[in-house]
Design a protein around this motif. Structure first.
Motif, short mmCIF file in Angstrom:
data_model
loop_
_atom_site.label_atom_id
_atom_site.label_comp_id
_atom_site.label_asym_id
_atom_site.label_seq_id
_atom_site.Cartn_x
_atom_site.Cartn_y
_atom_site.Cartn_z
N ASP A 209 -4.75 -18.54 19.28
CA ASP A 209 -4.59 -18.21 20.71
C ASP A 209 -3.40 -17.30 20.97
N GLN A 210 -3.18 -16.32 20.10
CA GLN A 210 -2.07 -15.38 20.27
C GLN A 210 -2.57 -13.96 20.03
N ASP A 211 -2.01 -13.02 20.81
CA ASP A 211 -2.39 -11.62 20.69
C ASP A 211 -1.32 -10.76 20.02
N ASP A 212 -0.17 -11.35 19.75
CA ASP A 212 0.93 -10.57 19.17
C ASP A 212 0.66 -10.26 17.70
N ALA A 213 1.03 -9.05 17.31
CA ALA A 213 0.83 -8.63 15.93
C ALA A 213 2.14 -8.52 15.15
N LEU A 214 3.28 -8.66 15.83
CA LEU A 214 4.58 -8.53 15.17
C LEU A 214 5.44 -9.78 15.32
N VAL A 215 4.96 -10.76 16.06
CA VAL A 215 5.77 -11.93 16.40
C VAL A 215 5.06 -13.19 15.93
N LEU A 216 5.82 -14.06 15.25
CA LEU A 216 5.32 -15.36 14.82
C LEU A 216 5.70 -16.42 15.85
N HIS A 217 4.71 -17.15 16.32
CA HIS A 217 4.95 -18.21 17.30
C HIS A 217 4.98 -19.56 16.59
N VAL A 218 6.17 -20.08 16.43
CA VAL A 218 6.35 -21.37 15.77
C VAL A 218 6.25 -22.45 16.84
N ASP A 219 5.13 -23.13 16.88
CA ASP A 219 4.90 -24.17 17.88
C ASP A 219 3.92 -25.19 17.32
N GLN A 220 3.53 -26.12 18.16
CA GLN A 220 2.63 -27.17 17.71
C GLN A 220 1.26 -26.63 17.36
N ASP A 221 0.83 -25.57 18.06
CA ASP A 221 -0.47 -24.96 17.75
C ASP A 221 -0.49 -24.42 16.32
N LEU A 222 0.61 -23.80 15.89
CA LEU A 222 0.68 -23.28 14.53
C LEU A 222 0.66 -24.41 13.52
N SER A 223 1.40 -25.48 13.80
CA SER A 223 1.44 -26.62 12.89
C SER A 223 0.06 -27.27 12.78
N ASP A 224 -0.64 -27.38 13.91
CA ASP A 224 -1.98 -27.97 13.88
C ASP A 224 -2.96 -27.06 13.14
N ALA A 225 -2.82 -25.74 13.31
CA ALA A 225 -3.73 -24.81 12.64
C ALA A 225 -3.52 -24.81 11.13
N LEU A 226 -2.30 -25.16 10.68
CA LEU A 226 -2.02 -25.22 9.25
C LEU A 226 -2.38 -26.57 8.64
#
Length: 468
Positions: free
Chosen positions: A65-82
């Motif tokens: 759910d992110q559109d950025d191509a140069l920025v890493l969003h470290v949040d719960q969504d990233l942890s759940d996706a991993l």
């Protein structure tokens, strides 16, 4: 017709070779903070894997759910996706983010955009903190830059909360910036219009440059801000003033001039006219379709009204096309004048260099004549030395020849020839003697002929010949 589905983070991880081994995944997803102390070599290998994985997740745009191509969003969504079924969520992700930030692989987005210091400048820790303290409180800055360590007592939840946020992935940003700079370098420096952009035109230009990298275009507004900051502050190839963005060709062009603003306004007007032309063409096509529909319905009055509207649009289109032609010609004239000015500056610089070189003492006519005379004397001296060496060599040869009797040499050659095993031993004596003596006679004749044709040279022989 089948459409290619967008790759997902799950499919990307599934294709990684490490996910075929449960023990390897368990090691990667374990508490890396403890592993960092108990198994440093294993931690280093795991950190390298996470660095590559997070960079690829951003580069391939696999963040949930992110559109950025140069920025890493470290949040719960990233942890759940991993999360992986056999091992769960990565317990050491906070440690990975913390260490990658310390190594400069990741940069906190807010600090990246607000800092005036280049990310490539070393500087002291105090200096970096001072820049942050302008906008944040003292303790927040120290904690965010990891200048105070409470890892021994900090709970995993507190650590995760501390590292949660947005981070610029420097490697992905650098690759895109390199591609943009390389593309800009290929363009002629004599074309001023190619180096000046608005925010929208720069965004389109950057996206066109990122196509060859795969998976980056389009860029979000955050990506554009990060890219502009990096190119202007860290790479120093952009000058930004208000809404004018300019690629700086050299140190002279490190500012926005009135000419640059004039070109910017002209380019913006051309873009607006292009958009108007496209809109008018779409409207004309719509009127044509409405006229046909009205005629099919036998509604001639409606068709007549639509036809009149289309005529007005066609007149406006001709006017806008004419305006576009004039504006484009003006832009071409500006580019040509800019190129001529750059060429004249090169001529001027070349003439100054040439004048400076010709004013040096060694380039004066008297000095040139002196050098040529010295060179001529040197050549003549070398020729005289060569002649003397040649005469001395002949003296040595003649002396050696006088010390040895030629008749004795010939006699010794005959004896050596007889002692050698002859391949004609089975032949008759006269025939064998004829074959043995033939080479000796030929060598003797050559030797006698050489003696007669080569006079003995002595130091005085040439003088006698000259007197004769």
């Amino acid at each position: 017709m089948s459409t290619e589905s967008k790759p997902t983070l799950e499919s990307y991880l599934t294709n990684r070779p490490e996910f075929a081994s449960v023990p390897r995944i368990q090691s990667l997803y374990s508490d890396l903070g403890r592993q960092k102390l108990s198994n440093p070599s294993g931690y280093t290998a795991n950190l390298a894997w996470w660095r590559t994985t997070l960079q690829e997740i951003v580069r391939r745009r696999l963040q949930p759910d992110q559109d950025d191509a140069l920025v890493l969003h470290v949040d719960q969504d990233l942890s759940d996706a991993l999360r992986w079924d056999k091992v769960g969520r990565p317990a050491g992700l906070s440690t990975v983010v913390e260490d990658l930030t310390q190594d400069g692989v990741l940069h906190p987005l807010e600090l990246f955009l607000s800092s005036s210091a280049s990310i490539y400048e070393g500087g002291s820790i105090v200096g970096r903190v001072a820049d942050v303290l302008i906008k944040k409180s003292f303790w927040w800055a120290l904690e965010h830059l990891n200048l105070v360590s409470s890892e021994a007592t900090e709970t995993p939840a507190a650590k995760w909360k501390r590292v949660t946020g947005d981070y610029v992935v420097v490697s992905v940003l650098k690759n895109l910036a390199d591609n943009i700079i390389a593309t800009q370098d290929e363009k002629s420096a004599l074309t001023l219009s190619e180096s000046i952009h608005s925010l929208e035109s720069f965004k389109r230009y950057a996206e066109s440059c990122s196509i060859s990298m795969g998976g980056l275009a389009p860029l979000s507004s955050t990506d554009v801000k990060v890219l502009l900051k990096y190119l202007a502050r860290d790479r120093r190839v952009l000058v930004i003033q208000g809404d004018v963005i300019k690629f700086a060709e050299d140190a002279i062009s490190q500012e926005i001039t009135t000419v640059d603003r004039g070109v910017f306004e002209l380019k913006s007007t051309i873009e607006r006219v292009e958009q108007q032309i496209q809109h008018i063409e779409i409207s004309i096509a719509s009127r044509t379709a409405q006229i046909k529909a009205a005629l099919l319905a036998n509604r001639k009055e409606i068709a007549k009204l639509q036809l009149g509207s289309r005529k007005a649009l066609e007149a406006l289109l001709n006017q806008r096309v004419s305006t576009m032609t004039t504006l484009t010609a003006a832009m071409s004239s500006i580019d040509q004048a800019h190129g001529d000015a750059a060429i004249l500056r090169a001529y001027e610089s070349g003439s100054k260099v040439l004048k400076e070189i010709m004013s040096r003492p060694e380039m004066q006519k008297e000095r040139v004549d002196e050098v040529m005379d010295q060179l001529r004397e040197g050549v003549e001296g070398a020729e005289e030395m060569r002649r003397l060496v040649e005469e001395a060599g002949w003296e040595v040869v003649n002396a050696a020849g006088a010390a040895v009797d030629d008749d004795e040499l010939l006699k010794e050659l005959e004896e050596i020839q007889r002692e050698e095993t002859s391949p004609t031993r089975g032949q008759t004596a006269p025939a064998r003697q004829e074959l043995d003596e033939k080479p000796i006679r030929e060598l003797t004749q050559q030797f006698e002929a050489q003696k007669l044709s080569t006079p003995v040279r002595t130091p005085g022989s040439e003088k006698v010949a000259q007197l004769a």
